[in-house]
Motif scaffolding. Structure first.
Motif, short mmCIF file in Angstrom:
data_model
loop_
_atom_site.label_atom_id
_atom_site.label_comp_id
_atom_site.label_asym_id
_atom_site.label_seq_id
_atom_site.Cartn_x
_atom_site.Cartn_y
_atom_site.Cartn_z
N ASP B 12 -17.37 -1.50 -21.53
CA ASP B 12 -18.51 -2.10 -20.81
C ASP B 12 -19.03 -3.26 -21.64
N ALA B 16 -25.99 -1.53 -24.47
CA ALA B 16 -26.83 -0.32 -24.30
C ALA B 16 -26.05 0.76 -23.57
N ILE B 17 -25.33 0.31 -22.54
CA ILE B 17 -24.53 1.27 -21.77
C ILE B 17 -23.48 1.91 -22.67
N SER B 20 -25.12 4.31 -25.07
CA SER B 20 -25.60 5.55 -24.47
C SER B 20 -24.44 6.47 -24.10
N PHE B 21 -23.38 5.88 -23.55
CA PHE B 21 -22.20 6.70 -23.26
C PHE B 21 -21.63 7.27 -24.55
N GLY B 22 -21.55 6.37 -25.49
CA GLY B 22 -20.97 6.76 -26.77
C GLY B 22 -21.75 7.91 -27.39
N ASP B 23 -23.05 7.76 -27.39
CA ASP B 23 -23.90 8.81 -27.96
C ASP B 23 -23.69 10.13 -27.25
N TYR B 24 -23.67 10.10 -25.95
CA TYR B 24 -23.53 11.34 -25.19
C TYR B 24 -22.22 12.05 -25.51
N GLU B 26 -20.27 11.64 -27.93
CA GLU B 26 -20.28 12.06 -29.33
C GLU B 26 -20.93 13.43 -29.45
N ASP B 27 -22.04 13.56 -28.71
CA ASP B 27 -22.71 14.86 -28.70
C ASP B 27 -21.79 15.94 -28.14
N ASP B 29 -18.76 16.15 -28.66
CA ASP B 29 -17.64 16.26 -29.61
C ASP B 29 -16.39 15.51 -29.14
N VAL B 110 -26.49 5.85 -14.36
CA VAL B 110 -26.09 7.25 -14.13
C VAL B 110 -27.23 8.12 -14.62
N ASN B 112 -27.27 11.38 -14.57
CA ASN B 112 -26.84 12.63 -15.17
C ASN B 112 -25.47 12.43 -15.76
N LEU B 113 -25.48 12.24 -17.07
CA LEU B 113 -24.22 11.92 -17.74
C LEU B 113 -23.24 13.07 -17.71
N SER B 114 -23.80 14.29 -17.57
CA SER B 114 -22.89 15.42 -17.56
C SER B 114 -21.96 15.37 -16.35
#
Lengths: 909, 129
Positions: B12, B16-17, B20-24, B26-27, B29, B110, B112-114
């Motif tokens: 992207d 920021a996008i 944020s995707f990356g952070d999620y 990463e969380d 795993d 988005v 709801n990233l889940s």
């Protein structure tokens, strides 16, 4: 001579005349003249002299004759004398009588008497010598005594001298007297007695010799003259000089009487016994009973005449010669030059055209010579010219690209030129005398000959189109045929000049096709094409011009343009400008009123600059439609850009929103979640997750994070709702009942926030005009509502504003909306019309009303997106159409058309 | 399956996008790979083989679609998810047919990233069975 012989003769004469030269003729004439003169002189002269001569000759002869006569007479007289003398002796008579009258008594004396008488006779004989014999005759005629003894005993009782002699002296010429040959002259006298009785006759015979001599004397007779005596029977007595005539006859006895009867001598011209002509003087000597002829050859007699004649002839000859010489000499000066001229002329005729005649002679001849030379010089020039002209003509004939031919009256060829030879591969010599059917197909030949005949009949020049097959196909010729006439005006041949127009015909055909094509093109043009000349007069007026202006081509041509199309009057200056500057001029989007409607025109003026012809072509295109479409397209572009705009905007906004929302979600997870990463991180920091959670709670962080997420969601929703119309794909279509939809919207508008705030919609009068059995419409109902609401809002605003602007209460209108719903069965559409009684819109505004960001409201009162979005929704999303009509001061009318639902389409809403 | 084995490539142009995707993930795993543009992503693919790719459509350079068309053969085991901010976006037919590509298009933002996570897992499971 019979006719043919006459003819031959005259022919011969004619030939003779023609063959003789002038000179000869001249000389002949001169000679003739001279001769005639001389001859006539001669003739006259000779004639006169002849006559004179003749006269003289005769006189001469007569003289001679007379002389001779005298002589003869004298001689005869002498004879008589002698005879008489003989009788002189006295007694002689007695003696004689004894003899002549014998008496018995005297018988004795007879002898004596005999002797005495004889002696006397003899004496005379010897004395005179004139007699050859003498004898005495008695009365009985017996010879009693003669000097020639033999004579005695003879008898002459029958003879004339006896008979006459008894009376008187008589002379008689006798032939063959007794035995003697020749002629004797017998003279007798009567012997008279004393008694005067005749006792007897004394006869003397003399030879003619003496007479011959006399007669033979040529004195005065010249060389050819003679005299002779003839007896009454015409028998010759004395000899002729030249020869003895036949039978001793000189002249015809018949002429004797004439001589006898005439007093004078008879003059005779005859041939006598000779072969030549004689003149004779013929006398009758009555005393002697003889004819004395003194004659002389004419020639001699007329010798002087003949001399004169000869002289004359000599003179004549001299004259002749002189004449001839003179003639020759004189004519030389005439005929020689003429002959010279003739020779020169002959030479020239033979081809030696440069010969010059040199002539000498009199002035006329010189003049003639000069003139002749001039003439031949001219002739040379003329011949030169003629030759040149002939050559030119031949060259012309042979070098022209036309086919030239000459045929006689039976259509047989006399001449063909080179072109003919080359094209048809026939030589001039071969075609000569032959007809067309030998070289061309029968039908073609027949046509040729028929055309030839027409020319002959009409006796004039005629033009025909003739088609001839040649090696490379059919060729068309224009044949000009005309009769050739001789100097008396009779036609003797036909000449034809044929020009190949095949190419020309093709070209003409091409040209015609081209012209037609061009004409068709020009007239098929949807533009008005008007051609004008440099004076502004119409030269071209195509179909479209005719249609648009209503003026026919025939009426328009040649007229001034501004009269025919007055609305172009303002363009004329530009037209002339274009012609002058030779530059294209154009005027776009000229607004013009046609039949009460506004049209737009593009006018382009093209100056015509080819071939130096001035003028221009004006092309007028009705671009009304195009303008409309353009405007619509611009609008559409603008409208479409809205979609793009929306999409772009949405995208731009959604990204940061995404950033906010997603990050806050992650934050929420990380702050309040139970992820192992959290645990790990907490452990690393040395804090318990629970503690963190509690702190977060205490400070209200989760709530705040939620607020962030909610706000973002809302923002996204706003973006979605405002700009989401651009999204296709998840449109929700259903078949709707428009009536219901409209009614719902009306309800909605009554409660709409905006409307409520600014305009009291309840005040509005609504007029409903709904068709029954309205078709269902496939659409997104929310979107349709959005559109309807927007339109209502606009209308309401406008009316409100209008009323606000009118201070006078009575002028304020009660806002009224008229809603019309109709089926459009053919188009399979449903039409929704929303009319208001607002202020309406000017055209300028009306056509821009769907433009995005176009707003008549002041800044801040509206973005101007409403109607553009509405347009987009109706046209792009719902596949319908949205139009607006407006009349300032009357109102505005929005027309929405939506596609009717298909059978078995979407579910009903 | 274990998330710890999975890697995801985030493409992207918005930082920021990406973050944020990356952070999620990463969380969650995931091993996270990120690229700013399609070209950068292709470069990464030369050395890496992610299990999933989250692809933005509108980017500088080559579009996300182009990227997918170039990349899917290279990484046949990778699933592609499209996440776009353009509301009108519709999956083109040729991508739609690829079973590597998810037919669900995620709309930014988005919320709801889940959901994204779940879709990835679903597709991977589907592919690997």
């Amino acid at each position: 001579m019979n006719l043919s012989q006459q003819g031959k003769l005259s022919g011969f004469l004619q030939q003779l005349i023609y063959k003789t030269s002038i000179r000869t003729r001249l000389i002949f004439i001169i000679v003739l003249l001279v001769m005639l003169t001389a001859f006539s002189i001669v003739v006259i002269n000779v004639g006169i002299s002849f006559n004179n001569g003749l006269e003289r000759a005769y006189e001469q002869l007569e003289t001679v004759a007379r002389l001779k006569e005298e002589g003869v007479t004298r001689w005869v007289d002498h004879l008589e004398e002698d005879l008489l003398n003989t009788l002189e002796p006295r007694d002689l008579r007695w003696h004689m009588s004894v003899l002549t009258e014998p008496e018995e008594s005297l018988r004795l004396f007879t002898q004596i008497s005999y002797n005495r008488a004889k002696a006397a006779l003899n004496e005379t004989l010897s004395r005179t010598e004139r007699f050859d014999e003498l004898f005495l005759m008695n009365r009985k005629g017996d010879v009693v005594l003669s000097t020639s003894v033999e004579r005695e005993k003879e008898q002459f009782s029958e003879s004339i001298f006896f008979h006459k002699g008894e009376k008187e002296f008589v002379v008689q010429f006798l032939f063959h007297f007794s035995e003697t040959d020749g002629v004797s002259i017998v003279t007798a006298i009567p012997v008279f007695k004393e008694s005067k009785e005749v006792l007897g006759i004394l006869v003397g015979r003399s030879s003619i010799l003496q007479l011959n001599q006399i007669m033979g004397s040529r004195k005065g007779l010249g060389k050819t003259g003679e005299t002779y005596l003839l007896d009454p029977k015409g028998l010759l007595l004395t000899p002729t000089r030249f020869r003895m005539p036949k039978e001793n006859k000189i002249i015809d006895a018949g002429t004797i009487p004439i001589i006898q009867s005439s007093e004078h001598s008879v003059r005779v011209r005859n041939k006598s016994y000779r072969s030549s002509d004689v003149i004779s003087s013929q006398h009758w000597l009555s005393a002697l009973n003889v004819v004395l002829i003194a004659e002389q050859e004419e020639v001699e007699a007329l010798s002087s005449t003949y001399t004169a004649l000869k002289m004359s002839i000599a003179v004549t000859v001299v004259a002749l010669l002189t004449a001839v010489s003179l003639g020759i000499f004189l004519t030389r000066n005439i005929t020689e030059p003429l002959a010279e001229l003739a020779k020169t002329a002959a030479k020239i005729t033979a081809g030696e055209i440069d010969t010059v005649a040199s002539v000498r002679g009199g002035t006329e001849i010189m003049h003639l010579g000069d003139t002749f030379n001039e003439m031949t010089s001219r002739l040379r020039d003329l011949i030169e010219q003629l030759k040149r002209s002939e050559q030119q003509q031949l060259d012309l004939l042979n070098n022209t690209s036309s086919v030239i031919y000459i045929k006689d009256l039976k259509s047989r060829y006399i001449f063909i030129n080179r072109m003919f030879e080359e094209i048809f591969n026939i030589s001039n010599s071969y075609i000569s005398g032959k007809t067309d059917d030998m070289f061309f197909p029968q039908k073609v030949a027949e046509t040729f000959q028929a055309n030839d005949l027409k020319v002959i009949e009409d006796n004039s020049i005629l033009e025909f189109e003739e088609v001839v097959p040649q090696a490379d196909g059919l060729h068309t010729y224009i044949s000009v045929k005309f009769p050739l006439k001789n100097s008396s005006g009779e036609i003797y041949a036909i000449c034809g000049i044929s020009t190949d127009i095949t190419a020309r015909k093709h070209q003409e055909e091409e040209l015609r096709k081209l012209r037609n094509y061009l004409y068709n093109i020009i007239n098929s043009m949807p533009s008005m094409l008007i051609g004008i000349d440099s004076n502004g007069l119409i030269t071209q007026w195509n179909n479209q011009a005719q249609k648009t202006s209503g003026i026919d081509e025939a009426d328009a041509m040649g007229q001034p343009l501004h009269q025919i199309l007055p609305r172009l009057e303002s363009e004329m200056e530009q037209v002339f400008n274009a012609i002058k500057t030779r530059q294209e001029q154009s005027d776009h989007k000229r607004q013009v009123m046609i039949d009460g409607n506004v049209h737009y025109e593009d006018i382009t003026i093209f100056p015509l600059i080819t071939n130096g012809i001035e003028g221009a072509v004006i092309r007028i295109d009705d671009v009304t439609e195009r303008i409309r479409i353009e405007e619509m397209m611009i609008q559409s572009e603008k409208m479409l850009s809205v979609g793009g705009l929306a999409a772009g905007m949405a995208h731009e906004i959604n990204n940061p929103l995404g950033g906010i929302m997603q990050t806050s979600e992650v934050m929420s997870e990380r702050l309040t979640g139970e992820m192992s990463a959290n645990k790990r991180a907490a452990e690393t920091v040395g804090v318990d997750m629970k503690t963190i959670h509690a702190y977060m709670e205490a400070r209200g962080i989760p709530r705040m994070l939620n607020t962030i997420r909610d706000s973002c969601t809302r923002a996204a929703t706003i973006v979605e709702s405002m700009l989401g119309f651009a999204r296709r794909g998840d449109s929700v279509f259903s078949d709707c009942d428009i009536t219901e939809l409209v009614e719902q919207t009306l309800l909605l508008s009554g409660t709409d926030y905006d409307l409520k705030k600014r305009y009291d919609f309840k005040q509005f009068k609504i007029v409903r005009d709904y068709q029954d059995d309205l078709l269902l419409v496939t659409c997104e109902p929310q979107k349709v509502q959005q559109v309807l609401l927007n339109i209502f809002k606009n209308g309401a605003q406008a009316i409100q504003e209008m009323n606000d602007n009118r201070k006078v209460e009575s002028e304020k209108k009660q806002p009224c909306f008229t809603l019309t719903l109709r089926n459009e069965l053919e188009a399979k559409m449903v039409r929704i019309e929303i009319s208001d009684n607002g202020p309406g819109m000017e055209e300028e505004i009306r056509k821009r009303v769907f433009e995005p960001f176009f707003s008549t409201k002041p800044v801040g009162l509206g973005t101007g997106l409403g109607l553009s979005v509405a347009y987009f929704i109706i046209t792009e999303n719902l596949g319908g159409s949205l139009n607006v009509k407006s009349q300032p001061g009357v109102g505005t009318n929005f027309i929405i058309r939506l596609p009717a639902a298909e059978r078995g389409g979407y579910e009903q809403c | 399956m274990n998330n710890a084995d999975l890697s995801v490539l985030i493409i992207d142009d918005d930082a920021a996008i990406r973050q944020s995707f990356g952070d999620y993930f990463e969380d969650q795993d995931f091993k996270v790979l990120s690229a700013e543009s399609g070209e950068e992503a292709l470069e990464i693919l030369m050395t890496e083989s992610p299990d999933a790719a989250i692809v933005d459509v509108r980017m500088m350079g080559i579009s996300g679609v182009d990227f997918i068309q170039k990349a899917y053969l290279q990484i046949p085991d990778c699933v592609f998810l499209i996440c776009t901010g353009s509301p009108e976006y519709r999956l083109p037919a040729d991508l739609f047919q690829l079973n590597q590509v998810s037919s669900r298009v995620f709309q930014k933002p988005v919320n709801n990233l889940s959901l994204v996570h779940k879709e990835i897992l679903r597709m991977l499971t589907e592919m690997r069975t």
